[in-house]
Design a protein around this motif. Structure first.
Motif, PDB file in Angstrom:
ATOM      1  N   LEU A  65      41.730  40.776  44.429  1.00 53.01           N
ATOM      2  CA  LEU A  65      42.089  41.020  43.031  1.00 53.01           C
ATOM      3  C   LEU A  65      43.165  40.047  42.559  1.00 53.01           C
ATOM      4  CD1 LEU A  65      41.996  44.920  42.983  1.00 53.01           C
ATOM      5  CD2 LEU A  65      40.310  43.330  42.055  1.00 53.01           C
ATOM      6  N   ALA A  66      43.975  39.533  43.487  1.00 57.14           N
ATOM      7  CA  ALA A  66      44.993  38.545  43.110  1.00 57.14           C
ATOM      8  C   ALA A  66      44.363  37.253  42.622  1.00 57.14           C
ATOM      9  CB  ALA A  66      45.913  38.271  44.289  1.00 57.14           C
ATOM     10  N   ALA A  67      43.105  37.033  42.952  1.00 55.16           N
ATOM     11  CA  ALA A  67      42.391  35.843  42.481  1.00 55.16           C
ATOM     12  C   ALA A  67      41.441  36.174  41.340  1.00 55.16           C
ATOM     13  CB  ALA A  67      41.611  35.230  43.638  1.00 55.16           C
ATOM     14  N   HIS A  68      41.604  37.330  40.752  1.00 50.43           N
ATOM     15  CA  HIS A  68      40.725  37.770  39.658  1.00 50.43           C
ATOM     16  C   HIS A  68      40.829  36.794  38.485  1.00 50.43           C
ATOM     17  CE1 HIS A  68      39.061  40.421  36.514  1.00 50.43           C
ATOM     18  NE2 HIS A  68      38.506  41.100  37.503  1.00 50.43           N
TER      19      HIS A  68
ATOM     20  N   GLY B 270      51.351  29.400  41.969  1.00 53.10           N
ATOM     21  CA  GLY B 270      50.082  29.014  41.371  1.00 53.10           C
ATOM     22  C   GLY B 270      49.242  28.134  42.263  1.00 53.10           C
ATOM     23  N   GLU B 271      49.778  27.757  43.432  1.00 52.64           N
ATOM     24  CA  GLU B 271      49.060  26.865  44.338  1.00 52.64           C
ATOM     25  C   GLU B 271      48.099  27.665  45.218  1.00 52.64           C
ATOM     26  OE1 GLU B 271      51.996  24.807  46.544  1.00 52.64           O
ATOM     27  OE2 GLU B 271      52.909  23.854  44.787  1.00 52.64           O
ATOM     28  N   GLY B 272      46.864  27.159  45.342  1.00 49.99           N
ATOM     29  CA  GLY B 272      45.893  27.802  46.209  1.00 49.99           C
ATOM     30  C   GLY B 272      45.053  28.855  45.536  1.00 49.99           C
ATOM     31  N   LEU B 273      45.270  29.086  44.239  1.00 48.50           N
ATOM     32  CA  LEU B 273      44.472  30.056  43.490  1.00 48.50           C
ATOM     33  C   LEU B 273      43.778  29.344  42.328  1.00 48.50           C
ATOM     34  CD1 LEU B 273      46.858  33.153  43.187  1.00 48.50           C
ATOM     35  CD2 LEU B 273      44.812  32.969  44.604  1.00 48.50           C
ATOM     36  N   PRO B 274      42.534  29.701  42.049  1.00 48.01           N
ATOM     37  CA  PRO B 274      41.893  29.127  40.859  1.00 48.01           C
ATOM     38  C   PRO B 274      42.615  29.599  39.607  1.00 48.01           C
ATOM     39  CG  PRO B 274      40.578  30.939  41.746  1.00 48.01           C
ATOM     40  CD  PRO B 274      41.664  30.676  42.743  1.00 48.01           C
ATOM     41  N   ALA B 275      42.588  28.800  38.572  1.00 47.69           N
ATOM     42  CA  ALA B 275      43.274  29.159  37.327  1.00 47.69           C
ATOM     43  C   ALA B 275      42.623  30.397  36.713  1.00 47.69           C
ATOM     44  CB  ALA B 275      43.214  27.996  36.347  1.00 47.69           C
ATOM     45  N   ALA B 276      43.459  31.263  36.167  1.00 51.95           N
ATOM     46  CA  ALA B 276      42.938  32.435  35.454  1.00 51.95           C
ATOM     47  C   ALA B 276      42.213  31.973  34.189  1.00 51.95           C
ATOM     48  CB  ALA B 276      44.076  33.377  35.096  1.00 51.95           C
ATOM     49  N   ARG B 277      41.190  32.711  33.807  1.00 53.21           N
ATOM     50  CA  ARG B 277      40.392  32.307  32.651  1.00 53.21           C
ATOM     51  C   ARG B 277      40.783  33.052  31.371  1.00 53.21           C
ATOM     52  NH1 ARG B 277      35.992  32.338  36.545  1.00 53.21           N
ATOM     53  NH2 ARG B 277      35.169  34.287  35.714  1.00 53.21           N
ATOM     54  N   SER B 278      41.493  34.169  31.504  1.00 53.54           N
ATOM     55  CA  SER B 278      41.825  34.947  30.304  1.00 53.54           C
ATOM     56  C   SER B 278      43.057  35.796  30.551  1.00 53.54           C
ATOM     57  CB  SER B 278      40.642  35.844  29.899  1.00 53.54           C
ATOM     58  OG  SER B 278      40.312  36.722  30.964  1.00 53.54           O
ATOM     59  N   CYS B 279      43.621  36.279  29.452  1.00 50.69           N
ATOM     60  CA  CYS B 279      44.744  37.215  29.512  1.00 50.69           C
ATOM     61  C   CYS B 279      44.616  38.157  28.323  1.00 50.69           C
ATOM     62  CB  CYS B 279      46.090  36.481  29.500  1.00 50.69           C
ATOM     63  SG  CYS B 279      46.478  35.660  27.932  1.00 50.69           S
TER      64      CYS B 279
ATOM     65  N   HIS C 166      41.038  37.370  35.436  1.00 53.11           N
ATOM     66  CA  HIS C 166      41.899  37.848  34.354  1.00 53.11           C
ATOM     67  C   HIS C 166      43.351  37.881  34.829  1.00 53.11           C
ATOM     68  CE1 HIS C 166      43.399  40.100  30.922  1.00 53.11           C
ATOM     69  NE2 HIS C 166      42.214  39.972  30.348  1.00 53.11           N
ATOM     70  N   ALA C 167      44.232  37.268  34.074  1.00 49.56           N
ATOM     71  CA  ALA C 167      45.639  37.142  34.473  1.00 49.56           C
ATOM     72  C   ALA C 167      46.334  38.492  34.569  1.00 49.56           C
ATOM     73  CB  ALA C 167      46.382  36.242  33.478  1.00 49.56           C
ATOM     74  N   GLU C 168      45.901  39.494  33.810  1.00 51.48           N
ATOM     75  CA  GLU C 168      46.541  40.809  33.841  1.00 51.48           C
ATOM     76  C   GLU C 168      46.328  41.473  35.195  1.00 51.48           C
ATOM     77  OE1 GLU C 168      48.885  43.882  32.252  1.00 51.48           O
ATOM     78  OE2 GLU C 168      48.536  41.807  31.644  1.00 51.48           O
ATOM     79  N   VAL C 169      45.166  41.268  35.797  1.00 52.29           N
ATOM     80  CA  VAL C 169      44.898  41.818  37.127  1.00 52.29           C
ATOM     81  C   VAL C 169      45.796  41.140  38.159  1.00 52.29           C
ATOM     82  CG1 VAL C 169      43.140  42.176  38.902  1.00 52.29           C
ATOM     83  CG2 VAL C 169      42.533  42.392  36.476  1.00 52.29           C
ATOM     84  N   ARG C 170      45.967  39.843  38.033  1.00 50.39           N
ATOM     85  CA  ARG C 170      46.856  39.120  38.952  1.00 50.39           C
ATOM     86  C   ARG C 170      48.298  39.628  38.829  1.00 50.39           C
ATOM     87  NH1 ARG C 170      44.869  32.851  39.295  1.00 50.39           N
ATOM     88  NH2 ARG C 170      42.609  33.252  39.232  1.00 50.39           N
ATOM     89  N   ARG C 171      48.726  39.870  37.596  1.00 57.34           N
ATOM     90  CA  ARG C 171      50.087  40.393  37.401  1.00 57.34           C
ATOM     91  C   ARG C 171      50.267  41.706  38.143  1.00 57.34           C
ATOM     92  NH1 ARG C 171      52.445  44.230  35.216  1.00 57.34           N
ATOM     93  NH2 ARG C 171      50.504  45.035  34.347  1.00 57.34           N
TER      94      ARG C 171
ATOM     95  N   THR D 126      51.170  35.664  51.902  1.00 57.83           N
ATOM     96  CA  THR D 126      50.721  34.322  51.514  1.00 57.83           C
ATOM     97  C   THR D 126      50.113  34.329  50.116  1.00 57.83           C
ATOM     98  OG1 THR D 126      48.608  34.764  52.634  1.00 57.83           O
ATOM     99  CG2 THR D 126      50.298  33.587  53.886  1.00 57.83           C
ATOM    100  N   VAL D 127      49.473  35.428  49.770  1.00 57.36           N
ATOM    101  CA  VAL D 127      48.876  35.538  48.434  1.00 57.36           C
ATOM    102  C   VAL D 127      49.968  35.718  47.390  1.00 57.36           C
ATOM    103  CG1 VAL D 127      47.287  36.875  46.994  1.00 57.36           C
ATOM    104  CG2 VAL D 127      46.747  36.468  49.408  1.00 57.36           C
ATOM    105  N   LEU D 128      50.988  36.498  47.712  1.00 57.88           N
ATOM    106  CA  LEU D 128      52.107  36.668  46.790  1.00 57.88           C
ATOM    107  C   LEU D 128      52.802  35.329  46.531  1.00 57.88           C
ATOM    108  CD1 LEU D 128      53.557  40.010  48.183  1.00 57.88           C
ATOM    109  CD2 LEU D 128      52.500  39.677  45.941  1.00 57.88           C
ATOM    110  N   ALA D 129      52.951  34.536  47.577  1.00 58.13           N
ATOM    111  CA  ALA D 129      53.549  33.209  47.398  1.00 58.13           C
ATOM    112  C   ALA D 129      52.694  32.354  46.474  1.00 58.13           C
ATOM    113  CB  ALA D 129      53.724  32.530  48.754  1.00 58.13           C
TER     114      ALA D 129
END
Length: 504
Positions: free
Chosen positions: A147-150, A176-185, A152-157, A168-171
């Motif tokens: 879900l951290a890579a979802h 922002g490194e290692g995760l695809p860019a969020a597409r929406s918020c 939607h930015a709200e899910v990541r938050r 490692t995912v929290l880091a």
């Protein structure tokens, strides 16, 4: 709202048969009070829960209803409460996962121990609020990581605030490194970008938080994600430390509260230009003595007051802080942890503020307590007067010596005698704060309580005291102040005949 009935519903002396009548005629407000009664039987609880779902929810959270008492199709929120407490039936979660109401699915997503198939359903829910709630509360690291890579930015938050999310995912959420860019918020879901939400937005149907913004990079949600991650103890300290010089005040103050940072990061934060950051740092139990001494000279807003509450504060620093800022009257952690030798030294300190701070302890040896009870400074006596174990003579001597300045504190002493309380109630000039202490005191007598009834702020408390004569309690049922009426109706000294008259 019938305040007399609300008070009666809370009356510990209410006979069971009268409780039945109240349950039968209750509205939602009355049901909420009745649900708080610890003496209701199983049949009464069942009837109450069957009539009012909010009462059923309350009872479910308190563990007074079981899965056998709740039909999830009729009372879904009560069933969700049981699921939230881990005492619901697993099959209920499958029922709720497809409920048409987003609110139901969102509440389900916050429940612990969801079956794997239900969690998968919620993770693909069409409403982002449901997915975000799951991201915040799931205890499954793999699911939290996904879900951290979802997109939607709200899910990541939400995932950034979950301690089950792998470090490692929290880091990665921080940098922002290692995760695809969020597409929406939430911002670009609703508005054309670039957009900055007016903090004074006049639209009544607008749910965006003040200042929310998106220029295509979902910047306000990314900021909130970082703030959540910095406040998450599972986030690696090394990744968090990179934000010591970040331009965002909110991120730096979140960082200043972390107890796992290297000393050099704390030293950098101690030089922060914003007092709020330094004040948060002063609260941090991980800062060392050298930094505590540095912050002791910091005149920034609230830094010294917060530092005074630090559990590892050197006692020799406390006099400086006591003279530099208002500490209030809570027991300071460092005083509470003082060794016997330190207690002896504080008790004979030349600084009355230090003696006062020590006098707030309620576990002092009798010899130290009695020494402080004979102090000549009124603020020391005010601090020690509520201490259990003081004699009536000691308490009366305090009043004789300092009068109105110590009357309220003396009235708060749990061992104050009925005779002393009566004398305090008659003190001239009257001490109105003392009336409130007397009105709640277990040793208060009818004469003292009658005097307390003359004080507007003490009157509701006195009206509920069981030592008040029953005829007076009945008379107060017609008082113009609803708080007095409610307190009188809840008074266990209210005669049963008067209770009957209150029933519709």
């Amino acid at each position: 709202m019938n305040h007399a009935l609300l008070g009666l519903a809370a009356n510990p002396a209410l006979p069971s048969e009268l409780a039945d009548r109240l349950i039968a005629g209750a509205d939602a407000d009355l049901a909420a009070v009745l649900a708080g009664r610890p003496d209701l039987g199983r049949a009464q609880l069942t009837v109450l829960a069957s009539r009012f779902e909010e009462a059923a929810v309350q009872l479910a959270y308190e563990g007074r209803l079981t899965a056998a008492d709740v039909d999830p199709a009729v009372y879904p929120r009560a069933a969700l409460a049981l699921l939230g407490e881990g005492s619901g039936r697993p099959q209920w979660s499958r029922l709720f996962a497809t409920d048409r109401l987003v609110e139901i699915r969102e509440k389900l997503a916050a429940c612990p121990g969801l079956p794997a198939d239900v969690a998968r359903m919620l993770a693909s829910d069409p409403d982002v609020r449901v997915v975000a709630e799951l991201a915040l509360w799931t205890t499954e690291p793999d699911l939290a990581a996904r879900l951290a890579a979802h997109p939607h930015a709200e899910v990541r938050r939400a995932a950034a605030g979950n301690e089950a999310t792998p470090p490692t995912v929290l880091a990665a959420l921080l940098t922002g490194e290692g995760l695809p860019a969020a597409r929406s918020c939430l911002v670009c879901d609703r508005e054309r970008t670039p957009f900055v939400h007016d903090p004074h937005c006049p639209r009544t149907d607008c749910a965006l938080p003040p200042g929310a913004s998106c220029d295509g990079s979902h910047e306000s949600t990314v900021h909130d994600t970082r703030q959540s991650a910095l406040g998450n103890p599972a986030t690696p300290a090394g990744a968090a430390a990179l934000f010591a010089d970040h331009p965002s005040l909110l991120l730096r103050q979140e960082l200043a509260a972390r107890p796992d940072l290297p000393p050099q990061v704390y030293a950098r934060l101690a030089e922060d230009p914003v007092p709020w950051v330094r004040a948060r740092l002063a609260d941090n139990p991980a800062i060392d003595e050298a930094l505590i001494r540095t912050l002791a000279g910091d005149r920034g807003h609230d830094v010294q007051r917060r530092l005074a509450h630090h559990p590892h504060l050197p006692l020799d620093v406390l006099p400086h802080l006591a003279g530099a800022t208002r500490l209030g009257s809570p027991l300071l952690p460092r005083i509470a942890a003082a060794s016997p030798a330190e207690v002896e030294a504080l008790a004979i300190s030349h600084d009355p503020t230090l003696r006062m701070l020590l006098a707030l302890r309620r576990d002092l040896p009798a010899r130290i307590r009695d020494t402080l009870a004979g102090d000549l400074d009124a603020k020391v006596l005010k601090a020690v007067a509520p201490h259990p174990g003081l004699s009536e003579t000691q308490l009366r001597t305090m009043v004789e010596r300092h009068g109105a300045r110590v009357v309220t504190a003396v009235a708060a002493n749990p061992d104050a005698t009925p005779a002393l309380l009566e004398d305090l109630a008659r003190h001239r000039p009257p001490v109105h704060k003392a009336f409130r202490e007397i009105a709640r005191h277990r040793h208060a007598t009818a004469p003292a309580l009658l005097t307390c009834l003359t004080d507007r702020r003490a009157r509701p408390t006195a009206a509920g005291h069981p030592a008040l004569p029953p005829p007076v309690v009945v008379e107060l049922l017609t008082d113009s102040d609803w708080q007095v009426v409610e307190a009188a109706a809840a008074n266990p000294s209210l005669p049963t005949a008067a209770m009957l008259e209150l029933l519709p």
